[in-house]
Motif scaffolding. Structure first.
Motif, mmCIF file in Angstrom:
data_model
loop_
_atom_site.group_PDB
_atom_site.id
_atom_site.type_symbol
_atom_site.label_atom_id
_atom_site.label_comp_id
_atom_site.label_asym_id
_atom_site.label_seq_id
_atom_site.Cartn_x
_atom_site.Cartn_y
_atom_site.Cartn_z
ATOM 1 N N ALA A 91 71.744 30.797 47.646
ATOM 2 C CA ALA A 91 71.382 30.757 49.061
ATOM 3 C C ALA A 91 72.191 29.714 49.828
ATOM 4 O O ALA A 91 72.583 29.930 50.976
ATOM 5 N N GLN A 92 72.456 28.580 49.190
ATOM 6 C CA GLN A 92 73.190 27.511 49.883
ATOM 7 C C GLN A 92 74.609 27.960 50.223
ATOM 8 O O GLN A 92 75.136 27.625 51.291
ATOM 9 N N ALA A 93 75.239 28.715 49.325
ATOM 10 C CA ALA A 93 76.604 29.193 49.580
ATOM 11 C C ALA A 93 76.612 30.197 50.724
ATOM 12 O O ALA A 93 77.488 30.166 51.602
ATOM 13 N N ILE A 94 75.636 31.100 50.733
ATOM 14 C CA ILE A 94 75.544 32.075 51.823
ATOM 15 C C ILE A 94 75.338 31.359 53.155
ATOM 16 O O ILE A 94 75.990 31.674 54.152
ATOM 17 N N GLN A 95 74.451 30.386 53.167
ATOM 18 C CA GLN A 95 74.165 29.661 54.401
ATOM 19 C C GLN A 95 75.392 28.911 54.902
ATOM 20 O O GLN A 95 75.642 28.846 56.100
ATOM 21 N N ARG A 96 76.186 28.370 53.978
ATOM 22 C CA ARG A 96 77.385 27.630 54.372
ATOM 23 C C ARG A 96 78.392 28.558 55.053
ATOM 24 O O ARG A 96 78.989 28.198 56.070
ATOM 25 N N VAL A 97 78.572 29.751 54.500
ATOM 26 C CA VAL A 97 79.501 30.714 55.117
ATOM 27 C C VAL A 97 79.000 31.119 56.507
ATOM 28 O O VAL A 97 79.784 31.200 57.465
ATOM 29 N N ILE A 98 77.704 31.353 56.622
ATOM 30 C CA ILE A 98 77.140 31.725 57.930
ATOM 31 C C ILE A 98 77.396 30.618 58.957
ATOM 32 O O ILE A 98 77.792 30.891 60.095
ATOM 33 N N GLU A 99 77.189 29.376 58.551
ATOM 34 C CA GLU A 99 77.415 28.252 59.476
ATOM 35 C C GLU A 99 78.877 28.185 59.910
ATOM 36 O O GLU A 99 79.188 28.014 61.089
ATOM 37 N N LEU A 100 79.783 28.326 58.949
ATOM 38 C CA LEU A 100 81.209 28.249 59.256
ATOM 39 C C LEU A 100 81.632 29.365 60.201
ATOM 40 O O LEU A 100 82.378 29.142 61.165
ATOM 41 N N GLU A 101 81.175 30.584 59.927
ATOM 42 C CA GLU A 101 81.642 31.733 60.710
ATOM 43 C C GLU A 101 81.014 31.782 62.095
ATOM 44 O O GLU A 101 81.631 32.282 63.036
#
Length: 224
Positions: A76-86
């Motif tokens: 979940a943390q990796a998915i959230q990081r990509v969402i924040e970046l994009e």
């Protein structure tokens, strides 16, 4: 008798081999390819035109996505990081979120040029401008398209867009939602196959709003 005893001992010996002993030792090929070996092969394809070397460099989102075989396997943390970046990468038209020209959007959707995966990936000619959307989607009724992406036929109807509500706050918010998906799908669907059209500069914010209008507008053939 001796022969039978010998065969019996042989059978016991074979059964007695442990699973670890039976396991085939991986060959060099089966052991996997090192990332640097992959990079060297890719580099060899750019020797004649180094202008495109930048395409081998991954941004942070790509590096995160490359660590996992699928989005389902991502923590979940990796998915959230990509969402924040994009989400930070999304830009809007100069005039803000407002309905564009669906006929201009249709031209971009119909165009098979630009935004296509071939040779170097995205097209590199400034005149190559388009979404190549039919490669992955079914959009207008009766027009052949791909099935890799979701079907978009009647997209505006499904969003509940009508002539009466399209300029309401709710209607404009729905337009903004679709705009963001087209501009940079990874903000909602991290690591998906949908190209990041706006992020890569393949389409301008004005192009994207026209495509979103084409998909949602009640008068567009998408919704007929």
């Amino acid at each position: 008798m001796r022969k039978a005893l010998f065969l019996g001992l042989l059978a016991i010996g074979l059964v007695g081999i442990s699973p670890a002993q039976q396991k085939k030792q991986p060959t060099k090929k089966e052991a996997g390819v090192k990332p640097e070996e992959v990079r060297q092969v890719l580099l060899s394809g750019f020797e004649q035109d180094p202008r495109f070397l930048w395409k081998l460099e991954q941004d942070e989102s790509q590096r995160i996505c490359s660590q996992y075989p699928s989005r389902e396997a991502m923590p979940a943390q990796a998915i959230q990081r990509v969402i924040e970046l994009e989400n930070k990468n999304i830009k809007y038209p100069q005039w803000g979120i407002a309905w564009g020209d669906w006929k201009e959007g249709k031209k971009l959707v119909d165009s098979a040029r630009g935004g296509r995966f071939a040779s170097y990936g995205f097209s590199d000619k400034p005149t190559d401008k388009g979404g190549n959307c039919y490669a992955c989607h079914l959009i207008e009724k009766g027009v052949p398209g791909g099935t890799m992406g979701p079907q978009l036929t009647g997209y505006g109807k499904r969003y509940g867009i009508t002539k009466e509500n399209m300029n309401s706050p709710e209607g404009l918010e729905k337009l903004k939602t679709v705009y963001k998906i087209i501009y940079n799908a990874w903000h909602a669907y991290p690591c998906s196959s949908m190209p990041r059209f706006g992020y890569h500069g393949v389409l301008s914010p004005e192009d994207v709003i026209n495509i979103a209008t084409y998909l949602l507008h009640p008068e567009s053939p998408v919704n007929k």
